[in-house]
Motif scaffolding. Structure first.
Motif, short mmCIF file in Angstrom:
data_model
loop_
_atom_site.label_atom_id
_atom_site.label_comp_id
_atom_site.label_asym_id
_atom_site.label_seq_id
_atom_site.Cartn_x
_atom_site.Cartn_y
_atom_site.Cartn_z
N GLY A 59 -19.08 20.10 -37.18
CA GLY A 59 -19.90 19.22 -37.99
C GLY A 59 -20.85 18.45 -37.08
N HIS A 60 -21.62 17.54 -37.65
CA HIS A 60 -22.52 16.72 -36.84
C HIS A 60 -21.81 15.47 -36.32
CE1 HIS A 60 -25.57 18.94 -39.41
NE2 HIS A 60 -25.73 19.38 -38.19
N ALA A 61 -20.69 15.14 -36.91
CA ALA A 61 -19.86 14.02 -36.44
C ALA A 61 -18.45 14.22 -37.00
CB ALA A 61 -20.43 12.68 -36.88
N GLN A 62 -17.48 13.60 -36.35
CA GLN A 62 -16.09 13.70 -36.80
C GLN A 62 -15.43 12.33 -36.72
OE1 GLN A 62 -13.86 16.61 -34.59
NE2 GLN A 62 -15.02 18.36 -35.40
N ALA A 63 -14.48 12.12 -37.62
CA ALA A 63 -13.66 10.90 -37.60
C ALA A 63 -12.20 11.30 -37.46
CB ALA A 63 -13.87 10.10 -38.89
N HIS A 64 -11.49 10.61 -36.55
CA HIS A 64 -10.07 10.87 -36.32
C HIS A 64 -9.34 9.55 -36.12
CE1 HIS A 64 -12.44 14.08 -34.22
NE2 HIS A 64 -11.69 14.87 -34.97
N ALA A 65 -8.03 9.63 -36.22
CA ALA A 65 -7.21 8.49 -35.80
C ALA A 65 -7.25 8.41 -34.28
CB ALA A 65 -5.77 8.66 -36.29
N PRO A 66 -7.22 7.21 -33.70
CA PRO A 66 -7.26 7.08 -32.24
C PRO A 66 -6.14 7.88 -31.58
CG PRO A 66 -7.57 4.94 -33.28
CD PRO A 66 -7.19 5.89 -34.38
N GLY A 67 -6.50 8.66 -30.56
CA GLY A 67 -5.51 9.41 -29.80
C GLY A 67 -5.19 10.79 -30.36
N TRP A 68 -5.64 11.10 -31.57
CA TRP A 68 -5.28 12.40 -32.15
C TRP A 68 -5.89 13.55 -31.37
CZ3 TRP A 68 -8.10 16.44 -34.39
CH2 TRP A 68 -7.33 17.43 -35.01
N ARG A 69 -7.10 13.40 -30.87
CA ARG A 69 -7.75 14.50 -30.15
C ARG A 69 -7.02 14.85 -28.86
NH1 ARG A 69 -12.92 14.56 -28.24
NH2 ARG A 69 -12.91 12.34 -27.82
N LYS A 70 -6.26 13.91 -28.32
CA LYS A 70 -5.54 14.16 -27.05
C LYS A 70 -4.23 14.89 -27.27
CE LYS A 70 -7.49 10.23 -24.54
NZ LYS A 70 -7.18 8.96 -23.80
N ASP A 71 -3.42 14.44 -28.24
CA ASP A 71 -2.09 15.05 -28.38
C ASP A 71 -1.88 15.78 -29.70
OD1 ASP A 71 -1.80 13.00 -30.25
OD2 ASP A 71 -0.63 11.74 -28.90
N ARG A 72 -2.79 15.65 -30.65
CA ARG A 72 -2.70 16.31 -31.96
C ARG A 72 -1.35 16.05 -32.63
NH1 ARG A 72 -7.10 20.17 -33.61
NH2 ARG A 72 -8.63 19.73 -32.01
N ALA A 73 -0.85 14.86 -32.48
CA ALA A 73 0.43 14.51 -33.11
C ALA A 73 0.26 14.44 -34.62
CB ALA A 73 0.92 13.17 -32.57
#
Length: 410
Positions: A59-73
């Motif tokens: 996409g052109h931007a993404q929103a995640h919970a903090p830290g999700w991109r690192k550990d995918r918990a």
């Protein structure tokens, strides 16, 4: 001597030797056409790469919970997703926004289990041009799933088979249920093709104990160039307080570098225009001035100033460059438009090459659709004209420095 009279004389001189002039125009024009065509290929491929990267993958931007991109918990999820989606879609620069869930699990048709990734999606939103299901089968609601084509082959599953899924919920509970395969699909995202199982978002939220939650919100802007501004405004929304909102260029800087490398190749190609135009124009004008040495000497003897001679030669050179640039531009743009209709299949040019390549998580097509780039057309035209001007300096200066008595003796 006025500019109009200088141009008339220069134009008349050019056609004193029609064959040489036409050959020079053809050489310059062909170089310009080839450069524009190659630039069209680069433009088309660069645009395709950006569209592919910012389409179903990022996409052109993404929103995640903090830290999700690192550990995918599993428990790092965005809460109140429906309210967040409504807030994002209210932005006038946002074209679309959809939520996704990513959950590792085991899937089995019989006794043998396979590690997979369940991707919970909103089928209606993902069926658009930039979605995971663009051009693929539809995803029914409920306990029916789509399986990535490579994964389906590896597991030996076909439409109508029943799969047992086992995973872990976001709250630590056991997530397991039976699902029917609706179809196998091929998407632009290699991860989905190799190990993905697509499931309706509400069903995934129920299976993995994530009510009104998701791991990712994918945002598509109306204008990709405003992705950073859109990401900043979305991050400021109270519905996304504490979320990590990042535009695609920060999400994948290595892919941005690749796109920039493809586009920067145009600068190298543009240098070829200078070389070809300089060689063609300089050679033609040098031959013309050598042939007219006695004539130029006579003009100087009759009182014609060296500056006047210089202007005449420069006008001839620039006119030659303009003719070549116009012919090459027409030929190049016409070739690009013709090739754009059906595209260029690079896999056919290389015997045995695949039609798609997997790169950085993407399925990269080997079919390129060249596109006209107005900036390239202008740059190429200006490059030819400037080069013709520079190439005229040597023959013009030589002609202007001639001694009348020596020149008339030949």
């Amino acid at each position: 001597m006025t500019l109009s009279s200088t141009f008339r004389i220069g134009w008349r001189n050019l056609w004193r030797n029609k064959r040489r002039t036409l050959l020079a125009v053809a050489a310059v024009g062909l170089s310009q056409a080839l450069v524009l065509f190659y630039g069209g290929i680069l433009t088309g491929y660069g645009d395709w790469m950006v569209e592919t990267i910012t389409g179903p993958l990022l996409g052109h931007a993404q929103a995640h919970a903090p830290g999700w991109r690192k550990d995918r918990a599993m428990d790092r999820a965005l809460p109140n997703v429906e309210a967040a989606l409504r807030a994002i879609r209210s932005d006038p620069d946002v074209a679309n926004a959809s939520a996704r869930i990513y959950a590792p699990a085991l899937a089995a048709k019989g006794e043998q289990g396979h590690a997979i990734v369940v991707v919970g999606i909103a089928p209606r939103l993902e069926a658009g041009r930039s979605g995971l299901l663009a051009g693929s089968a539809t995803l029914p609601a409920g306990k029916r799933v789509l399986v990535g084509r490579s994964l389906a082959v590896r597991m030996g599953v076909t439409e109508g088979d029943t799969l047992a899924l086992v995973g872990q919920g976001a709250d630590g509970s056991l997530a397991n249920d039976l699902y029917v395969v609706a179809a196998s699909v091929s998407t632009p995202v290699d991860l989905v093709n190799r190990s993905g199982l697509l499931m309706d978002l509400p069903e995934a939220q129920s299976l993995f104990a994530m009510p009104d939650a998701a791991h990712e919100i994918v945002i598509h802007a109306r204008d990709p160039r405003r992705s950073a501004a859109v990401a900043a405004r979305v991050a400021a929304r109270p519905e996304l307080r504490g979320a990590e909102v990042i535009d695609w260029e920060r999400l994948a800087p290595e892919l941005v570098s690749l796109v920039e490398l493809v586009r920067a190749a145009w600068l190298f190609v543009l240098a070829l225009v200078f070389i070809a135009a300089a060689a063609g124009v300089a050679n033609t004008m040098l031959m013309a001035t050598f042939e007219r040495t006695r004539e130029i000497g006579m003009l100087l003897a009759l009182g014609c100033s060296p500056r006047r001679i210089l202007r005449m030669i420069v006008v001839e050179s620039v006119t030659l460059g303009v003719l070549g640039a116009l012919a090459g531009t027409a030929l190049g743009v016409g070739g690009i438009l013709a090739a754009h209709r059906g595209g260029l299949d690079l896999s056919r040019m290389a015997s045995g090459a695949p039609q798609e390549l997997a790169f950085a998580g993407l399925q990269v097509s080997m079919r390129i659709f060249p596109a006209v780039n107005a900036l390239h057309v202008v740059q190429g035209f200006v490059a030819v004209v400037l080069t013709a001007l520079v190439a005229s300096i040597w023959p013009a200066a030589r002609a202007a420095r001639l001694q009348p008595s020596r020149a008339m003796r030949g």
